[in-house]
Design an enzyme around this catalytic site. Structure first.
Site, short mmCIF file in Angstrom:
data_model
loop_
_atom_site.label_atom_id
_atom_site.label_comp_id
_atom_site.label_asym_id
_atom_site.label_seq_id
_atom_site.Cartn_x
_atom_site.Cartn_y
_atom_site.Cartn_z
N ASN A 1 -22.26 31.85 61.24
CA ASN A 1 -22.64 30.79 60.30
C ASN A 1 -23.93 31.23 59.61
O ASN A 1 -25.01 31.11 60.18
CB ASN A 1 -22.84 29.49 61.09
CG ASN A 1 -23.30 28.34 60.20
OD1 ASN A 1 -23.32 28.47 58.97
ND2 ASN A 1 -23.68 27.23 60.81
N TRP A 2 -23.78 31.78 58.41
CA TRP A 2 -24.95 32.33 57.71
C TRP A 2 -25.84 31.23 57.12
O TRP A 2 -26.92 31.52 56.61
CB TRP A 2 -24.50 33.30 56.61
CG TRP A 2 -23.89 34.57 57.13
CD1 TRP A 2 -23.82 34.98 58.44
CD2 TRP A 2 -23.27 35.60 56.35
NE1 TRP A 2 -23.19 36.21 58.52
CE2 TRP A 2 -22.84 36.60 57.26
CE3 TRP A 2 -23.04 35.79 54.99
CZ2 TRP A 2 -22.19 37.77 56.84
CZ3 TRP A 2 -22.38 36.95 54.57
CH2 TRP A 2 -21.97 37.93 55.48
N LYS A 3 -25.35 30.01 57.13
CA LYS A 3 -26.09 28.87 56.56
C LYS A 3 -26.55 29.19 55.13
O LYS A 3 -25.87 29.91 54.41
CB LYS A 3 -27.25 28.49 57.49
CG LYS A 3 -26.77 28.25 58.93
CD LYS A 3 -27.77 27.59 59.81
CE LYS A 3 -27.17 27.43 61.22
NZ LYS A 3 -28.06 26.78 62.16
N HIS B 1 -21.05 20.02 61.33
CA HIS B 1 -22.22 20.71 61.91
C HIS B 1 -23.37 19.71 62.00
O HIS B 1 -23.52 18.84 61.14
CB HIS B 1 -22.61 21.90 61.02
CG HIS B 1 -23.62 22.79 61.68
ND1 HIS B 1 -24.95 22.46 61.74
CD2 HIS B 1 -23.49 23.96 62.36
CE1 HIS B 1 -25.60 23.41 62.40
NE2 HIS B 1 -24.73 24.33 62.79
N GLU C 1 -26.35 19.92 61.32
CA GLU C 1 -27.23 19.89 60.14
C GLU C 1 -26.63 19.03 59.04
O GLU C 1 -27.34 18.42 58.25
CB GLU C 1 -27.52 21.33 59.67
CG GLU C 1 -28.49 22.03 60.62
CD GLU C 1 -28.33 23.54 60.73
OE1 GLU C 1 -27.68 24.16 59.87
OE2 GLU C 1 -28.86 24.10 61.71
N GLU D 1 -22.10 22.29 70.30
CA GLU D 1 -23.41 22.80 69.89
C GLU D 1 -24.49 21.74 70.20
O GLU D 1 -24.71 20.84 69.38
CB GLU D 1 -23.42 23.08 68.39
CG GLU D 1 -22.46 24.15 67.95
CD GLU D 1 -22.95 24.81 66.67
OE1 GLU D 1 -23.19 26.02 66.71
OE2 GLU D 1 -23.12 24.12 65.66
N GLY E 1 -31.14 26.99 66.87
CA GLY E 1 -32.31 27.61 66.25
C GLY E 1 -33.60 27.51 67.07
O GLY E 1 -34.68 27.79 66.56
N SER F 1 -28.36 29.04 69.77
CA SER F 1 -29.21 30.14 70.23
C SER F 1 -28.44 31.25 70.97
O SER F 1 -28.95 31.83 71.93
CB SER F 1 -30.36 29.61 71.10
OG SER F 1 -31.22 28.80 70.33
N GLY G 1 -25.60 31.27 64.64
CA GLY G 1 -26.38 31.05 63.42
C GLY G 1 -27.33 32.21 63.18
O GLY G 1 -26.93 33.27 62.69
N GLY G 2 -28.59 32.05 63.55
CA GLY G 2 -29.64 33.03 63.26
C GLY G 2 -29.27 34.48 63.57
O GLY G 2 -29.49 35.37 62.74
P1 PGA Z 1 -28.34 29.28 66.03
O1 PGA Z 1 -27.41 28.28 65.19
O2 PGA Z 1 -27.45 30.37 66.57
O3 PGA Z 1 -29.34 29.79 65.04
O4 PGA Z 1 -28.96 28.48 67.13
C1 PGA Z 1 -26.13 27.94 65.63
C2 PGA Z 1 -25.49 27.03 64.63
O5 PGA Z 1 -26.18 26.22 63.99
O6 PGA Z 1 -24.26 27.09 64.42
#
Ligand code: PGA
Length: 248
Positions: free
Chosen positions: A10-12, A95, A97, A165, A171, A210, A231-232
């Site tokens: 997930n490159w956001k 998600h 977010e 999640e 993050g 994470s 994500g990150g």
């Molecule tokens: P993260 O994000 O790996 O940076 O914790 C995961 C996500 O939001 O899907």
């Protein structure tokens, strides 16, 4: 639905076209021959640049969100069909977010998941408790409600994926204990089995929050973990490939 574990990037809202193309090329090259199903979810404006790179390779593409309607006056939104047109096979919905910053609730997430299934896109339906909810001992109830209300009633197990999640883990570098992950995954699988006529018996439930190169192997080895949503760490090809190679 493949039997392999799924690793989703997930490159956001990150990167330029140039950086996205470079990252995708490195991931595609490094993923050759791996047993995992690798899904890249770039920002939607980058998808057309990435599809040429993934075409004919084992790596597939997904969107980060979609609208619940097929078309219409929804400024700034993208439909599931539009993602499908660009060769996407998956789409992340619900998600945390989106739930947090765009006020999306379970009902809306379910409608988005339904719109994805309708065009043969697999929704990756995200659920997870906040730190506050876990502190109060409500994590299981919150996640159960999210699953019951966000998963479309009529869909079959090969049409969707659920991602657990925990919001406090995204993050932050904080990861639940292995026991906590395993227990929550068992719980989600049971909720799916008990509420959806048994059509979810071998359902894929991913873990996200994470996930890094150095913890992926132990998370992916857990019973009931069908893959990871990253994500990150997915923005760095080398680290992401370490995760991809840890998957069965
Ligand atoms: P993260 O994000 O790996 O940076 O914790 C995961 C996500 O939001 O899907």
């Amino acid at each position: 639905m493949p039997n392999s574990q799924i690793v989703v990037a997930n490159w956001k809202m990150n990167g330029t076209v140039e950086a996205a193309v470079k990252l995708a090329k490195n991931v595609v090259k490094g993923s050759a021959g791996v047993p995992a199903t690798v899904v890249l979810c770039p920002p939607c404006v980058h998808i057309p640049y990435i599809s040429d790179i993934t075409k004919g390779n084992a790596v597939v593409m997904g969107g980060q969100d979609c609208h619940w309607e097929e078309r219409g006056a929804f400024t700034g939104d993208v439909s599931a069909q539009m993602l499908k047109d660009l060769a996407c096979e998956y789409v992340i919905v619900g998600h945390s977010e989106r739930r947090q910053h765009h006020g999306e609730d379970n009902q809306l997430v379910r409608k988005k998941a339904e719109s994805a299934i309708k065009v043969n896109l697999q929704p990756i339906i995200c659920v997870g408790e906040t730190a506050e909810e876990r502190k109060k001992g409500k994590a299981y109830d919150v996640v159960e409600k999210q699953v019951k209300e966000s998963v479309p009633g009529q869909s079959a197990q090969d049409q969707l994926v659920v991602a657990y999640e925990p919001v406090w883990s995204i993050g932050t570098g904080q990861v639940p204990t292995k026991n906590n992950i395993q227990e929550m995954h068992e719980h989600i699988i049971n909720v799916l089995k008990n509420n959806f006529s048994g059509t979810y018996s071998s359902h894929k439930v991913l873990y996200g929050g994470s996930v890094k190169g150095d913890n992926a192997l132990s998370i992916l080895a857990l019973e009931g973990v069908g893959g990871v949503l990253v994500g990150g760490a997915s923005l760095n090809a080398q680290e992401f490939l370490t995760i991809v190679k840890a998957a069965k």
